[in-house]
Design a protein around this motif. Structure first.
Motif, PDB file in Angstrom:
ATOM      1  N   ALA A  61     -22.338  -7.864  22.331  1.00  0.00           N
ATOM      2  CA  ALA A  61     -22.526  -8.720  21.266  1.00  0.00           C
ATOM      3  C   ALA A  61     -21.402 -10.073  22.402  1.00  0.00           C
ATOM      4  CB  ALA A  61     -22.101  -8.748  20.357  1.00  0.00           C
TER       5      ALA A  61
ATOM      6  N   GLN B 278     -17.402 -14.061  16.521  1.00  0.00           N
ATOM      7  CA  GLN B 278     -19.227 -14.187  17.511  1.00  0.00           C
ATOM      8  C   GLN B 278     -19.458 -15.441  17.862  1.00  0.00           C
ATOM      9  OE1 GLN B 278     -22.898 -11.357  17.107  1.00  0.00           O
ATOM     10  NE2 GLN B 278     -21.718 -11.467  15.851  1.00  0.00           N
TER      11      GLN B 278
ATOM     12  N   GLY C   3     -23.055 -18.798  17.593  1.00  0.00           N
ATOM     13  CA  GLY C   3     -23.263 -17.891  16.342  1.00  0.00           C
ATOM     14  C   GLY C   3     -25.347 -17.745  16.396  1.00  0.00           C
ATOM     15  N   ASN C   4     -25.905 -17.690  15.525  1.00  0.00           N
ATOM     16  CA  ASN C   4     -27.333 -17.171  15.611  1.00  0.00           C
ATOM     17  C   ASN C   4     -28.457 -18.183  16.624  1.00  0.00           C
ATOM     18  OD1 ASN C   4     -26.733 -14.654  14.294  1.00  0.00           O
ATOM     19  ND2 ASN C   4     -28.143 -15.398  12.524  1.00  0.00           N
ATOM     20  N   SER C   5     -28.793 -17.876  17.289  1.00  0.00           N
ATOM     21  CA  SER C   5     -29.602 -19.169  18.279  1.00  0.00           C
ATOM     22  C   SER C   5     -30.926 -17.941  18.797  1.00  0.00           C
ATOM     23  CB  SER C   5     -28.897 -19.549  19.014  1.00  0.00           C
ATOM     24  OG  SER C   5     -29.656 -20.838  19.946  1.00  0.00           O
TER      25      SER C   5
ATOM     26  N   GLN D 235     -33.309 -16.476  21.046  1.00  0.00           N
ATOM     27  CA  GLN D 235     -32.860 -14.372  20.371  1.00  0.00           C
ATOM     28  C   GLN D 235     -31.931 -13.863  19.966  1.00  0.00           C
ATOM     29  OE1 GLN D 235     -33.554 -12.546  24.243  1.00  0.00           O
ATOM     30  NE2 GLN D 235     -35.669 -11.315  23.318  1.00  0.00           N
ATOM     31  N   TYR D 236     -30.612 -14.241  19.687  1.00  0.00           N
ATOM     32  CA  TYR D 236     -29.404 -14.027  19.538  1.00  0.00           C
ATOM     33  C   TYR D 236     -29.246 -13.700  18.270  1.00  0.00           C
ATOM     34  CZ  TYR D 236     -25.133 -12.463  20.063  1.00  0.00           C
ATOM     35  OH  TYR D 236     -23.532 -11.381  19.911  1.00  0.00           O
ATOM     36  N   THR D 237     -29.120 -12.960  17.980  1.00  0.00           N
ATOM     37  CA  THR D 237     -28.913 -12.557  16.396  1.00  0.00           C
ATOM     38  C   THR D 237     -27.524 -11.990  16.528  1.00  0.00           C
ATOM     39  OG1 THR D 237     -29.899 -10.812  15.550  1.00  0.00           O
ATOM     40  CG2 THR D 237     -30.700 -12.566  14.796  1.00  0.00           C
ATOM     41  N   SER D 238     -26.506 -12.187  14.804  1.00  0.00           N
ATOM     42  CA  SER D 238     -25.069 -11.225  14.840  1.00  0.00           C
ATOM     43  C   SER D 238     -25.329  -9.842  15.141  1.00  0.00           C
ATOM     44  CB  SER D 238     -24.781 -11.250  13.099  1.00  0.00           C
ATOM     45  OG  SER D 238     -23.821 -11.044  13.333  1.00  0.00           O
TER      46      SER D 238
ATOM     47  N   VAL E 192     -32.093 -19.336  23.604  1.00  0.00           N
ATOM     48  CA  VAL E 192     -30.547 -20.311  22.754  1.00  0.00           C
ATOM     49  C   VAL E 192     -29.651 -21.243  23.446  1.00  0.00           C
ATOM     50  CG1 VAL E 192     -30.304 -17.562  22.714  1.00  0.00           C
ATOM     51  CG2 VAL E 192     -29.112 -18.959  25.097  1.00  0.00           C
TER      52      VAL E 192
END
Length: 146
Positions: free
Chosen positions: A33, A53, A55-57, A59-62, A91
């Motif tokens: 993460a 953490q 933010g979601n963007s 391909q990156y999610t929580s 992202v």
């Protein structure tokens, strides 16, 4: 707030209690993460946290992304594990560090280690890649010697 690179204390204890399995096939699942400079991550971090953490963007999610375990090895008394580089595409984000954690542990999302990038790293409408060091005795991301 600070991100301090370290092997997590709880991870060391979990190793001795056989709660971490780094086998390439059939081993535990590990994720990475990303965190902003507002996060507080140190050797005392015990588990994944969404606090700080990025933010979601794209391909990156929580929770980040799954790591590909390239296996373990030992040379000259140094045992080590190697993960494949991890990229997140499409992202726009700024990260100061990361947390590797175990999603298969008896302890929910148990922390393994904190990575400090040394400065903010940014991707804008692009790919953010975490490049792991060579899996050699002096550089592997996780090494045990003694």
């Amino acid at each position: 707030m600070a991100i301090t690179q370290a092997i997590c204390n709880s991870f060391k204890k979990q190793l001795l209690e056989a709660d971490m399995n780094f086998k390439q096939t059939g081993g535990d699942k590990f994720k990475l993460a990303l965190y902003s400079s507002t996060a507080t991550l140190t050797s005392t971090t015990t588990a994944f946290t969404a606090t700080g953490q990025v933010g979601n963007s794209g391909q990156y999610t929580s929770g980040g992304g799954l790591l590909v375990n390239n296996g373990t090895s030992i040379t000259a008394g140094v045992a080590r594990v190697d993960f494949a580089d991890r990229s997140f595409t499409g992202v726009t984000l700024t990260a100061r560090g990361a947390l590797i954690y175990n999603t298969s542990s008896d302890t929910t999302n148990a922390s393994v280690c904190v990575l400090d990038f040394g400065a903010d790293k940014t991707a804008t409408s692009g790919t953010f890649t975490i490049q792991f060091p060579a899996p050699i005795s002096t550089a592997a991301i996780l090494r045990i010697s003694g």
